[in-house]
Design a protein around this motif. Structure first.
Motif, mmCIF file in Angstrom:
data_model
loop_
_atom_site.group_PDB
_atom_site.id
_atom_site.type_symbol
_atom_site.label_atom_id
_atom_site.label_comp_id
_atom_site.label_asym_id
_atom_site.label_seq_id
_atom_site.Cartn_x
_atom_site.Cartn_y
_atom_site.Cartn_z
ATOM 1 N N GLU A 172 0.340 7.952 3.188
ATOM 2 C CA GLU A 172 -0.378 9.203 3.273
ATOM 3 C C GLU A 172 0.991 10.657 2.047
ATOM 4 O O GLU A 172 0.057 11.471 2.124
ATOM 5 C CB GLU A 172 -1.271 10.235 4.518
ATOM 6 N N ASN A 174 -3.178 2.259 8.929
ATOM 7 C CA ASN A 174 -4.543 2.548 8.157
ATOM 8 C C ASN A 174 -5.535 2.763 9.063
ATOM 9 O O ASN A 174 -7.133 3.493 9.274
ATOM 10 C CB ASN A 174 -4.941 1.334 8.063
ATOM 11 N N ASP A 224 -1.758 4.760 -5.207
ATOM 12 C CA ASP A 224 -2.705 3.864 -4.902
ATOM 13 C C ASP A 224 -1.655 2.465 -4.273
ATOM 14 O O ASP A 224 -1.301 1.880 -2.761
ATOM 15 C CB ASP A 224 -3.690 2.924 -5.148
ATOM 16 N N THR A 274 -15.585 -4.512 -0.819
ATOM 17 C CA THR A 274 -14.222 -3.448 -0.358
ATOM 18 C C THR A 274 -14.293 -2.786 0.444
ATOM 19 O O THR A 274 -15.036 -2.642 0.973
ATOM 20 C CB THR A 274 -13.999 -3.756 -1.969
ATOM 21 N N GLY A 275 -12.614 -2.531 1.009
ATOM 22 C CA GLY A 275 -12.621 -1.644 2.000
ATOM 23 C C GLY A 275 -12.872 -1.507 3.109
ATOM 24 O O GLY A 275 -12.839 -0.611 3.989
ATOM 25 N N PHE A 279 0.793 -1.346 0.083
ATOM 26 C CA PHE A 279 0.599 0.231 0.327
ATOM 27 C C PHE A 279 0.466 1.519 -0.236
ATOM 28 O O PHE A 279 1.992 1.536 0.348
ATOM 29 C CB PHE A 279 -0.515 0.201 0.733
ATOM 30 N N GLN A 304 -9.046 -1.766 4.496
ATOM 31 C CA GLN A 304 -8.848 -0.511 5.575
ATOM 32 C C GLN A 304 -9.516 0.860 5.115
ATOM 33 O O GLN A 304 -8.406 1.293 5.581
ATOM 34 C CB GLN A 304 -7.446 -1.404 5.259
ATOM 35 N N ARG A 355 -11.511 4.209 -2.373
ATOM 36 C CA ARG A 355 -12.017 4.231 -3.375
ATOM 37 C C ARG A 355 -12.768 1.867 -3.072
ATOM 38 O O ARG A 355 -13.676 1.897 -4.058
ATOM 39 C CB ARG A 355 -11.060 3.620 -4.556
ATOM 40 N N GLY A 356 -12.831 1.875 -1.741
ATOM 41 C CA GLY A 356 -13.315 0.925 -1.120
ATOM 42 C C GLY A 356 -14.669 0.839 -1.379
ATOM 43 O O GLY A 356 -15.357 2.233 -1.207
ATOM 44 N N GLU A 411 -9.462 2.511 2.522
ATOM 45 C CA GLU A 411 -9.417 2.722 1.674
ATOM 46 C C GLU A 411 -10.177 3.740 0.850
ATOM 47 O O GLU A 411 -11.705 3.361 0.964
ATOM 48 C CB GLU A 411 -8.783 1.349 0.242
#
Length: 551
Positions: free
Chosen positions: A45, A337, A51, A298-299, A42, A301, A305-306, A303
């Motif tokens: 920041e 995260n 990504d 999904t997502g 990953f 963590q 865009r998850g 994310e």
């Protein structure tokens, strides 16, 4: 540098040592190299707009005529996700199990490489001969199907490369680990074991996926509203667990997230998830009774865009959760995260939606070995050398100490780029080679330091400023300077821009006539005027660009 007359056996990690993720391991003998895994990590920041990060393969790419092939242990992103991005620099054949190959081919297709990369299929028990390396696959339990440990036979002995693993007595997807094969390998003698270190600090055992299934069933029964569960798309064991729970609760399943669809399609191609009812389309699930739907998302963590993040912040085009609905984060909270995850948790709770994580209930078990499983593995393999990988420095050091407490004679902790001589003689780091990380930026791989990422970081933290100057051939301003401040000041931006633009005009007018003809002098004067007047207001040093138009 090892050459063809060098009879030593080498291990060289270029990713996955001193970090969790981005695995890339090399074994060398007489200047011939075997690669095991090629994965991603990953971005953090400090890498705006990025990504995914991949290992820098330049050292082995420069020697690709000596690279015999790449063997992939399993289908997780941190073990195969970089193949599509790096293969054109390597151009080597690839070996993978059927499931991992199905996942990989989808990634290659996205890059237009599906017909370029030779992907060979192997199964547990198969042997692959690549130059001096005879590789035997050993089935081992993990959170995704067909995970393999590799017994690599070399002229100096056998190296057991574990990949990611656990000893699960009740796996829900695929067979249990091949304990007897590992014991027989240890009986015959193992020179070195290159081993997963993720959970070395965890006492006991990692727990069984079957136990998670039972716990989730009890936790989710009799819930009146919609249920949305998020986990890693590649954790097919957990997806299979959730499908079984949904079936027992008579809930229809809707998958949210492209990667979940990709992994379930790859699973079905290889004989998994065969008895699963058809999934409900996300555009139709909202019309079903709330108590009859389970979303798998999904997502996990956080994310952006998850699917779960889009649901949490009410940005999903087809899915809306309401007060009384339930979200379950069926995964480990990966260090680093927390910020994004907790923001998502808080937003869900603020909207009246219940949140359950691994901290609240038994909703997750790791796919990696805890200390008791590590001890059992060392008891089976009985290597002469322990080489911990797949961990941060604290994991690797503790793993080496633990292995030596189990009577392993030698423990060595490598970092990415450390060339380790395994034999003959005592194991030691004999040199360092270039190793690093590259960012996946669209279709390009770019350095993490300098270049466009440095500009993005500066702009992200300090904002940017654009100065436009219209001057004649003599350098005399033909109009007032134009200034645009982006993300630099609070309050009345227009007023601040006008005031500083006037100061820039004064600085340009004060230049000597000869210097006004010099674009570099105009640019320097404009930048100094901007910084001088901006510093008392914000203290920031924005990224500055000056455009000069000579009329």
């Amino acid at each position: 540098m090892p050459g063809r007359k060098d009879d030593s056996l080498y291990f060289l990690p270029l990713g996955g040592a001193n970090e969790i993720g981005m695995n890339l391991n090399l074994y060398g003998y007489r200047n011939q190299w075997l690669m095991v895994d090629l994965g991603t990590s990953f971005a953090d920041e400090g890498q705006p707009g990025i990504d995914m990060v991949v290992p820098d393969t330049s050292w082995i790419s420069d020697r690709r005529e000596d690279l015999l092939g790449l063997v992939i242990t399993h289908a997780h992103e941190d073990h195969l996700g970089a193949v599509a991005h790096c293969w054109e620099d390597l151009e080597c054949p690839v070996w993978a199990t059927g499931f991992a190959a199905s996942v990989l081919r989808r990634k290659l297709a996205e890059k237009g490489l599906e017909d370029e990369v030779p992907v060979h299929i192997y199964k547990p028990g198969d042997t692959i001969q690549l130059g001096p390396f005879k590789i035997t696959a050993i089935g081992i339990t993990h959170s995704t199907p067909e995970s393999q440990a590799l017994a690599i036979e070399t002229p100096h002995g056998v190296v057991l490369h574990t990949g990611d693993w656990k000893l699960d007595p009740d796996p829900v997807l695929g067979p249990a680990s091949e304990i007897e094969t590992l014991r027989n390998l240890g009986d015959a003698g193992v020179l070195a074991m290159v081993c997963d270190s993720t959970n070395v600090f965890n006492r006991g055992r990692s727990g069984s996926e079957g136990e998670v299934r039972d716990s989730l069933l009890q936790l989710l029964k009799d819930r009146p509203g919609r249920i949305a569960v998020t986990t890693f798309a590649s954790n097919l064991a957990r997806v299979d667990t959730l499908l079984g729970v949904a079936r027992a609760l008579k809930r229809h399943v809707c998958l949210l997230g492209r990667s979940l669809h990709r992994f379930t399609e790859a699973a079905r191609e290889n004989g998994y998830l065969q008895d699963v009812p058809a999934f409900v389309d996300e555009r139709e699930a909202g019309y079903l009774p709330r108590e009859s739907v389970m979303y798998i998302c999904t997502g996990c963590q956080g994310e952006p865009r998850g699917a779960m993040a889009r649901i949490a912040f009410d940005q999903h085009p087809h899915v809306v959760l309401s007060p009384g609905d339930l979200t379950v984060f069926s995964s480990k909270i990966i260090p680093g995260n927390e910020r994004g995850l907790f923001a998502m948790h808080n937003e869900l709770v603020r909207r009246g939606i219940e949140v359950i994580t691994e901290k609240d209930a038994f909703v997750h078990v790791s796919g990696h070995p805890s200390r008791d499983e590590l001890a059992e593995m060392y008891g089976l393999a009985r290597p002469q050398i322990a080489i911990p990988v797949h961990g941060e420095p604290r994991h690797l050091v503790e793993h080496a100490r633990f292995a030596q407490s189990l009577q392993v004679p030698h423990g060595l902790v490598p970092a990415n780029g450390d060339m380790v001589r395994l034999a003959p003689g005592l194991p030691e780091v004999v040199q360092q080679v270039p190793a690093g990380r590259l960012a996946v930026d669209g279709d390009e791989l770019i350095p993490l330091q300098g270049g466009s990422l440095q500009s993005r970081r500066k702009q992200a933290f300090n904002g940017s400023a654009l100065i436009s100057l219209a001057v004649d051939e003599a350098g005399i301003l033909q109009a007032a300077p134009k200034l645009a401040l982006l993300g630099v000041v609070n309050g009345d931006v227009d007023l601040t821009e006008a005031e500083i633009a006037a100061e820039i005009a004064v600085a340009i007018d004060r230049l000597k006539p000869g210097r006004q003809r010099d674009d570099a002098a105009l640019q320097d004067a404009a930048i100094k005027a901007l910084r001088r007047n901006l510093k008392p207001i914000t203290g920031r040093k924005p990224l500055i660009e000056v455009h000069i138009l000579r009329l």
